[in-house]
Scaffold this active site. Sequence first.
Site, mmCIF file in Angstrom:
data_model
loop_
_atom_site.group_PDB
_atom_site.id
_atom_site.type_symbol
_atom_site.label_atom_id
_atom_site.label_comp_id
_atom_site.label_asym_id
_atom_site.label_seq_id
_atom_site.Cartn_x
_atom_site.Cartn_y
_atom_site.Cartn_z
ATOM 1 N N ASP A 1 5.904 7.078 0.022
ATOM 2 C CA ASP A 1 5.242 7.737 -0.882
ATOM 3 C C ASP A 1 4.195 6.949 -1.309
ATOM 4 O OD1 ASP A 1 5.414 9.966 -2.967
ATOM 5 O OD2 ASP A 1 5.399 8.241 -4.274
ATOM 6 N N GLU B 1 14.106 -4.405 14.089
ATOM 7 C CA GLU B 1 15.363 -4.829 14.148
ATOM 8 C C GLU B 1 16.396 -3.785 14.452
ATOM 9 O OE1 GLU B 1 16.350 -6.923 10.404
ATOM 10 O OE2 GLU B 1 14.554 -8.284 10.400
HETATM 11 C C1 NOJ Z 1 3.665 11.802 -3.898
HETATM 12 C C2 NOJ Z 1 4.858 12.812 -3.864
HETATM 13 O O1 NOJ Z 1 4.793 13.624 -2.921
HETATM 14 C C3 NOJ Z 1 4.653 13.692 -5.360
HETATM 15 O O2 NOJ Z 1 5.696 14.649 -5.310
HETATM 16 C C4 NOJ Z 1 4.827 12.487 -6.205
HETATM 17 O O3 NOJ Z 1 4.651 13.137 -7.584
HETATM 18 C C5 NOJ Z 1 3.809 11.242 -6.329
HETATM 19 N N1 NOJ Z 1 3.832 10.987 -5.026
HETATM 20 C C6 NOJ Z 1 4.142 10.147 -7.246
HETATM 21 O O4 NOJ Z 1 5.370 9.544 -6.791
#
Ligand code: NOJ
Length: 560
Positions: free
Chosen positions: A215, A264
């Site tokens: 993310d 790994e």
């Molecule tokens: C990207 C994610 O896809 C989204 O759903 C989220 O709100 C933000 N990152 C923050 O984590």
Amino acid sequence: MTVQERQRPSADPEAAPWWRQAVVYQVYPRSFADADGDGLGDLPGVVSRVDHLAELGVDAVWLSPFYPSALADGGYDVADYRNVDPRLGTLDDFDSMVEALHSHGIRIVVDIVPNHTSDLHAWFQDALAAGRGSAARERYIFREGKGADGAEPPTDWLSVFGGSAWERVPDGQWYLHNFAVEQPDLNWDHPEVRADFVRTLRFWSDRGVDGFRIDVAHMLTKDLTEPLPSRAELAELPFDGQHPLIDRDDVHEIYAEWRRVFNEYDPPRTAVAEAWVDPKRVPLYAHPDSLGQAFNFDLLQADFDAGEFREIVSDNLALAAASGSSSTWVLSNHDVVRHATRYGLPKLGAAQRGRGAVKQGSAWLLSGGTEPELDRVGGLRRARAATLFVLGLPGSAYLYQGEELGLHEVAEIPAAERQDPTFFRSQGEEIGRDGCRVPLPWSADLPGFGFGVGTPHLPQPAWFAASAADVQAKDPASTLSLYRRALELRHQWQTGETLEWLDTGRADVLRFRRPNGWEIVTNFGAEPFPLGDGKIAVSSSDISDGLVPAESTVWLAPIA
Ligand code: NOJ
């Protein structure tokens, strides 16, 4: 064999690593299937629908966060990275899910959220309790405020969800949160932060997880040397690897370490970066020494338009080749208006291409789904054509739950039932992402359309009945049947990671050929396109007289 050799594109897809041309299906677990009837989807719910995934023919599932969370941001506010939200199940349920998926030949990719924790994470609670100047606060980004009594935030930066990016705590300090208030940003200069995420990656890898979706991979490291720049000053800075907040070169030290961990394992664990960066810098994330693959969101932001599609495909295949990775293709995910709906709204036009276009549909959502008028039939027709086009491309395709049912975005969610922080932080000026996160319709005639017996956590519209999976499974012309057929053929025909564009004599018709002769023809225009020779194996619309109808895609079988 070295990692580089293993990851080199291969003419023989059997010899290439599994992820290079995989179809990865995103499960947003709280809205997929609810086995215990509490209205929230759960891990046993995923197990109960493994047959659906197997019949669909996907290679992997990407599971959005399932960790303990107060759901301030749909689970992307993680309170404990090495556990399962009790409302979604237990670690034993997780293991059973991995086993069920693996026994059907489906891999599993889990979401890692490293930029921020939940404010309920033990570290943040410690930081609050320990007070200013404490070691516990060092794991986050705490600063004194401005003004005589420090009552002004340290800078005028805005959070992605709207409002200030700083929040004040009772003792008067402020912490940085690039997303929701409940998502404090971690301090990635801190060795404990780095070590803890390595532990998390090993924890899930040891449990059989095959890969990770990272993310906001481009925001972890920050240069917060004082004096901090203002928002206006930030806006003047180039994204050249030295920007204080975004896409810094030093983030790749983290991913190089993670790569060593991934390697790994046998087979090496995979990763895909969610990195909203300048296209030129995507290969840094997608490189085999880094995360190995990166999302390409260009199609999410494009109109259903031959010129745009062709340019995006060519650019991204070149980028993938430059990085040593394969390309990724995404038409829908949990953050954007579903593509059947986007394509049923007026075109964006070239001027609006780019990041802001992710918000396509926001005016329509704000009107409650009435203005501009949605062309539901046309939107779905174009979505089916675009999907069939994308599934023929070299590289991996990421599908979002419900798109195989041709679902439209749900606009009719009452304000009181909305969940997305975007809605609240923007005081309702942005509706947010709840409309693509409504629990799936599995059965037309069951309570909750078969999602579960409890009241679904977001309301399902009555029109979901017609799109229910059980209705579509019986209909050979349904979107579900189209996806199944296309994935089956894609699996049989997968070939080297290249394509050749063929001349169609029309600017609104694209045709490409894969190395084994598999051909994909998409008519983006209104006039039927005469196909000539070739055996049609699957098409997104009814075909007659050798004509590809308006806004339709056909696949021609490879040369035997
Ligand atoms: C990207 C994610 O896809 C989204 O759903 C989220 O709100 C933000 N990152 C923050 O984590």
